[in-house]
Design an enzyme around this catalytic site. Structure first.
Site, mmCIF file in Angstrom:
data_model
loop_
_atom_site.group_PDB
_atom_site.id
_atom_site.type_symbol
_atom_site.label_atom_id
_atom_site.label_comp_id
_atom_site.label_asym_id
_atom_site.label_seq_id
_atom_site.Cartn_x
_atom_site.Cartn_y
_atom_site.Cartn_z
ATOM 1 N N ASP A 18 -6.255 48.102 24.028
ATOM 2 C CA ASP A 18 -5.910 46.710 23.718
ATOM 3 C C ASP A 18 -5.516 46.660 22.242
ATOM 4 O O ASP A 18 -5.708 47.641 21.513
ATOM 5 C CB ASP A 18 -7.133 45.803 23.969
ATOM 6 C CG ASP A 18 -6.854 44.343 23.641
ATOM 7 O OD1 ASP A 18 -5.761 43.840 23.970
ATOM 8 O OD2 ASP A 18 -7.723 43.683 23.028
ATOM 9 N N GLY A 74 0.305 39.363 20.220
ATOM 10 C CA GLY A 74 0.907 38.169 20.826
ATOM 11 C C GLY A 74 2.075 37.565 20.065
ATOM 12 O O GLY A 74 2.912 36.887 20.649
ATOM 13 N N GLU A 80 -11.521 38.209 16.081
ATOM 14 C CA GLU A 80 -11.656 39.523 15.449
ATOM 15 C C GLU A 80 -12.244 39.428 14.036
ATOM 16 O O GLU A 80 -13.093 40.222 13.669
ATOM 17 C CB GLU A 80 -10.281 40.213 15.359
ATOM 18 C CG GLU A 80 -9.694 40.613 16.700
ATOM 19 C CD GLU A 80 -10.120 42.002 17.159
ATOM 20 O OE1 GLU A 80 -10.675 42.780 16.366
ATOM 21 O OE2 GLU A 80 -9.878 42.310 18.347
HETATM 22 N N1 DGL Z 1 -5.983 40.889 24.105
HETATM 23 C C1 DGL Z 1 -4.593 40.881 24.239
HETATM 24 C C2 DGL Z 1 -4.093 40.178 25.482
HETATM 25 O O1 DGL Z 1 -4.756 40.258 26.496
HETATM 26 C C3 DGL Z 1 -3.714 40.771 23.004
HETATM 27 C C4 DGL Z 1 -4.028 39.735 22.017
HETATM 28 C C5 DGL Z 1 -3.185 39.865 20.768
HETATM 29 O O2 DGL Z 1 -3.313 40.880 20.070
HETATM 30 O O3 DGL Z 1 -2.413 38.936 20.495
HETATM 31 O O4 DGL Z 1 -3.041 39.592 25.521
#
Ligand code: DGL
Length: 267
Positions: A12, A45, A153
């Site tokens: 991730d 994102g 985070e």
């Molecule tokens: N945890 C991720 C998702 O499921 C990404 C979040 C990110 O870094 O913006 O989309």
């Protein structure tokens, strides 16, 4: 033929995928797991697709070097952008995830649902076709949840600022009268308590983490590579950037100390 004793790779942009790892651990306790957090590059994102694809390829190649037997993209954004390319490029089972639009439309009584996901997921072609396929007659409202991933985070899921941000972002979508909310990013289960509190008990919250763990189990079973180890599996962690913060975060979430290694830089 892959050996069943090899580990499973999970990745991730950050700690979000631990919400999926938790279900995998629960369902497949004897599997060894390698978790990669691309912390130095979060949030995914708001990044360009090309960048997310490059990072996903890099991490998948790293995991293949670690001799994993399967990979779980524990990130909705990276799945939306990269899963097809990764599946076409690498010869091992790659499990992705997508926001639970289908179970949400099935659950909704009033036909009004909300999807919480990153901008990258919401604008992706993959998500658009998911909606087209399953949303027949359902009104769907979207919340791009700006700043949630960074808040979770950097401040923590229960920090006052994070709670306030979640409350504020949810207001417009709750005002639409949704009776079902989809957690379309793996970071969001960490703020599920706050979402539940703001949304109230009449709103159902859908998280696909468990379904992804089940899908992984099915794939490993079909390929006859489920671990036959009688003991509990090991977990190893890697991250981009400095491992100290990630180590503290993961130890806090998992409730036990852990060692996080630094991901090598691309050549
Ligand atoms: N945890 C991720 C998702 O499921 C990404 C979040 C990110 O870094 O913006 O989309």
């Amino acid at each position: 033929m892959m050996s069943s004793s090899l580990p499973i790779g999970i990745f991730d942009s950050g700690i979000g995928g631990l919400s999926v790892l938790h279900h995998i651990r629960d369902l497949l306790p004897s599997e060894d797991l390698i978790y990669v957090s691309d912390r130095d590059n979060l949030p995914y994102g708001s990044k360009e697709s090309r960048f997310i694809l490059e990072r996903s390829k890099y991490i998948v190649e790293f995991l293949i070097e670690q001799k994993v037997k399967a990979i779980v993209i524990a990130c909705n954004t990276a799945t939306a952008v990269a899963v097809s390319h990764l599946r076409n490029s690498y010869p091992l089972p790659i499990i992705g995830m997508e926001p639970g639009v289908k179970p949400a439309t099935a659950n909704s009584q009033n036909g009004v649902i909300g999807v919480l996901a990153t901008e990258g997921t919401l604008v992706s072609g993959k998500f658009q076709s998911l909606v087209q396929q399953h949303a027949n007659g359902t009104d769907i409202f979207y919340c791009p949840c700006h700043g949630w991933v960074e808040a979770i985070e950097h401040n923590g899921a229960t920090h006052g600022k994070t709670v306030e941000l979640v409350e504020q972002s949810l207001k417009p979508v709750l005002e639409k009268g949704v009776d079902t909310l989809v957690l379309g990013c793996t970071h969001y289960p960490f703020v599920k308590d706050t979402i539940e509190k703001v949304a109230g008990s009449s709103v159902t919250i859908i998280d696909t983490g468990r379904a992804v763990a089940r899908q992984l189990q099915r794939r490993l079973s079909d390929e006859e590579i489920l671990s036959s180890n009688p003991d509990t599996g090991q977990q190893r962690y890697w991250c981009s950037g400095s491992p100290e913060k990630t180590q503290k975060l993961i130890a806090k979430i998992q409730g036990q100390p852990c060692i996080v290694n630094r991901l090598p830089l691309p050549d």
